[in-house]
Structures are given as structure tokens and as C-alpha cells.
Design an enzyme around this catalytic site. Structure first.
Site, PDB file in Angstrom:
ATOM      1  N   THR A  51       0.861  -1.178   0.073  1.00  0.00           N
ATOM      2  CA  THR A  51      -0.005   0.013  -0.137  1.00  0.00           C
ATOM      3  C   THR A  51       0.864   1.138   0.127  1.00  0.00           C
ATOM      4  OG1 THR A  51      -1.680  -1.207   1.129  1.00  0.00           O
ATOM      5  CG2 THR A  51      -1.894   1.381   1.230  1.00  0.00           C
ATOM      6  N   ARG A 181      -6.195  -5.893  -2.212  1.00  0.00           N
ATOM      7  CA  ARG A 181      -5.230  -6.970  -1.638  1.00  0.00           C
ATOM      8  C   ARG A 181      -5.144  -7.923  -2.326  1.00  0.00           C
ATOM      9  NH1 ARG A 181      -4.644  -3.039   0.691  1.00  0.00           N
ATOM     10  NH2 ARG A 181      -5.062  -2.404   2.770  1.00  0.00           N
ATOM     11  N   ASP A 203      10.059  -3.729  -3.387  1.00  0.00           N
ATOM     12  CA  ASP A 203       9.098  -4.167  -2.485  1.00  0.00           C
ATOM     13  C   ASP A 203       9.158  -5.943  -2.374  1.00  0.00           C
ATOM     14  OD1 ASP A 203       6.829  -4.845  -0.896  1.00  0.00           O
ATOM     15  OD2 ASP A 203       5.130  -4.452  -2.547  1.00  0.00           O
ATOM     16  N   GLN A 207       5.736 -12.670   3.490  1.00  0.00           N
ATOM     17  CA  GLN A 207       5.367 -13.923   4.024  1.00  0.00           C
ATOM     18  C   GLN A 207       6.523 -14.768   4.428  1.00  0.00           C
ATOM     19  OE1 GLN A 207       2.184 -14.537   4.887  1.00  0.00           O
ATOM     20  NE2 GLN A 207       1.261 -13.176   3.589  1.00  0.00           N
TER      21      GLN A 207
END
Length: 356
Positions: A51, A181, A203, A207
Site C-alpha cells: 500500500t 489486497r 518491495d 510472508q
């Protein structure tokens, strides 16, 4: 002889001018290189890293027509996924929904899936069914429990904007885009021009299975922007239901800033989702999930506690180069903070090069 000397002098002047031009060109390249800044964007999954990158893109002119078409499909995909998650929760937890409605909404989900796969848009009839689905009591109850099964807060936003999203000429706004998302897998790099600076933002997926890729980007970055969701102090990891998300963020942060890496890079911490944190502390105890917390259960004391927790575990050399901001990445106001961060990064690196 005079003519010959004049020719030689002219040639010498030409050579001197040529050398001067080369020097000037070299200096210009060096000046340009100083304005090329790279930022590594890392943090655990669901923290809001991507974001932040979207907000940077918005500050630099936004998206092409083709990219906006892709965003439209991602919004439909989100609606499909969110609907499926909500209905699954209702069914698994035996919430009060009759069999006819369950069947109807399963068909609705399949129709949303078809919209995504075919690249189309929602028909009015489908949009009306989605609106009824969203407003029914068991779905609202499931949404209230969303933190227990990793449903994003953006779900409500898209359901409440169905009337706009269903239009054939729908064009996603920046607010729509930042709420999409899609988990980052691998590495996404964006090269943008901002404030006369060529900014390369890297970026990296947050995870656990993605983090081994981070180390390939640890060299030669001017700044590391670590994003942690402060509102998730009571939630568990998607990958491991036994691990608290804030504990994971703290452990990861201290590994990254242990003194081995980023010896010259600026260190920036975004305590993100501060808006959700302010609401959550009104009803959810911090101490219950973080026994070391001794303050009052307020946003102010909670944020102060977590800022200290992040800072205390850092290598001493990094503490003087740490810049911490409380952010809400979906708000356009975060762009003001991003501007401040970029100024900080440039100033720190100009200091390192002796330019200021």
C-alpha cells in the site's frame, strides 16, 4: 611560423575544451548518481508495504489506462475472494443462514468468479445480490469476526461501493487501488521520479517463505523502510496460528537491524494501520497479548510502548539513524510522510558523501 603557432594554439584550445566537456559530463553523471536513491521496502505479510508503494506510485502520476483495467479486475477478484471467505465462515461456524440463501450465495460467488475469469463487469442483477449478501445479518456477524480468519478490513469498503464498481465505465480511484489486497510474491520493483529524484523502490514479499529473497537486496540500498501493522498486536500469523503478528514483526525487525547489514542506510519504521489501532484499543487489551505492557490501554501509551520495543532491540549504531512514523497507508495523508521520508533519505546520503 606565426601561422603554424596559431594553428597549434587553436588545436590546444580545442583539446582543452574537449577535456573540459568530458569533466563537466563526468561531474553531471556524478550529480545524477547522487540523486538516484534506492529504498528497500520490507516487513511481515499483511503489514501494508504494498500500500505504501501504491501511494508512492500515486504521487508520481498514477497508472496507465492498461494498469487501471488490471486494477478493476483485481477489485472484482477481491470481491469474489472476500465473499467466499465470509460465506465459508458462516457455514463452518453454523451462523443463522437458511439453506436456500446458502445455495443462492454460492451461485453468486461462482458468477463473481466468472466475471473475473472472463474480464467482464458485474451485471445489475449480480450487483444487487452482492448488496443483499453483504447486508444480511450472518454475513455482518462474520465480518465482525474477520480478524480471526484473516479477512482484510478492505472487504467492507468494496462491498459498500458496489453501485460504483458495477458501472461499465468504472475507473478505480487511488483510494480503491490502495485498498486492493494481493499478497506480494517475489520482488516488485518500481522506478519513479519524485521531487527530482530517481527513486527505485524494492518491495519484497513479507510472508515467511518469501523472506529468504530479501538478502539479495541488502547491499547498496540508501534506505530501509520497515512496515509493521501496529493494529495487529492481538492477531496470529496466516502462516503459523501459534505466533502473534506483532511478536513476529519485532523479531524480524531486530534480525534485520542487528548491525550486520545496512551499515550506512537510513532506517525508517512505519507503525502502520494506526487508525485501526486507535479503534481496537478501545475494546481489546494490549497487556493480554503483550504482558510486558504496563501503561493504560490507550493508543498513545500503546504506540509509545511498541516504538520502544522496536528501538530497544536494535543494534546501537542504528538507533541514531532510526526515523519512526505512525501511519495509515490507505490515507492520502501518508503521502506527506513519504515526502518527509524521501527528504530524510536524500539528506542522510548527501551527508555520507560529504555534499552537505
Amino acid at each position: 611560423m606565426g601561422a603554424c603557432g596559431s594553428v597549434m594554439q587553436d588545436e590546444a584550445l580545442k583539446e582543452q575544451a574537449r577535456i573540459h566537456r568530458q569533466i563537466e559530463k563526468s561531474l553531471e553523471k556524478k550529480k545524477s548518481a547522487l540523486l538516484e536513491q534506492s529504498v528497500l521496502l520490507i516487513g511481515p505479510g499483511e503489514s501494508g508495504k504494498s500500500t505504501v508503494l501504491k501511494q508512492i506510485r500515486a504521487m508520481c502520476g498514477g497508472y496507465t489506462k492498461h494498469e487501471l483495467e488490471e486494477k478493476k479486475l483485481l477489485i472484482l477478484r477481491n470481491l469474489w475472494t472476500f465473499s467466499d471467505m465470509l460465506l465459508e465462515y458462516v457455514i463452518k461456524n453454523y451462523l443463522d443462514m437458511n439453506e436456500a440463501d446458502k445455495k443462492k450465495y454460492k451461485v453468486m460467488i461462482e458468477e463473481l468468479k466468472f466475471c473475473v475469469m472472463s474480464g467482464g463487469h458485474m451485471a445489475d442483477e449480480l450487483a444487487e445480490t452482492v448488496k443483499v449478501f453483504w447486508l444480511c445479518a450472518p454475513i455482518q456477524e462474520a465480518y465482525e469476526k474477520r480478524s480471526t480468519y484473516h479477512l482484510t478490513d478492505s472487504a467492507g469498503y468494496f462491498f459498500e461501493n458496489i453501485d460504483r464498481i458495477k458501472m461499465p465505465d468504472f475507473q478505480p480511484t487511488n483510494q480503491d487501488i490502495v485498498r486492493i489486497r494481493v499478497p506480494t510474491t517475489g520482488v516488485v520493483t518500481a522506478d519513479v521520479i519524485l521531487k527530482n529524484i530517481k527513486l527505485s523502490v524494492i518491495d519484497c514479499g513479507g510472508q515467511r517463505q518469501e523472506r529468504r529473497k530479501w538478502y539479495h537486496y541488502f547491499d547498496d540500498v540508501h534506505a530501509v523502510l520497515f512496515v509493521a501493522a501496529i493494529s495487529e498486536y492481538d492477531q496470529k500469523l496466516v502462516e503459523d496460528e501459534t505466533v502473534n503478528r506483532m511478536d513476529e514483526a519485532l523479531n524480524l525487525y531486530h534480525i534485520v537491524f542487528n548491525g550486520k547489514y545496512f551499515t550506512k542506510a537510513a532506517c525508517i519504521l512505519f507503525l502502520n494501520k494506526i487508525d485501526l489501532f486507535r479503534e481496537k484499543v478501545k475494546s481489546v487489551s494490549i497487556k493480554k497479548f503483550h504482558p510486558g505492557f504496563e501503561g493504560t490501554n490507550t493508543a498513545e501509551d500503546g504506540a509509545k510502548y511498541f516504538r520502544r520495543k522496536f528501538r530497544d532491540g536494535m543494534h546501537p549504531d542504528f538507533k541514531k539513524r532510526l526515523y519512526c512514523h505512525e501511519t495509515c497507508a490507505i490515507s492520502d495523508q501518508v503521502q506527506i510522510i513519504i515526502n518527509t521520508v524521501i527528504d530524510t533519505v536524500v539528506q542522510e546520503n548527501l551527508k555520507d558523501t560529504g555534499m552537505i
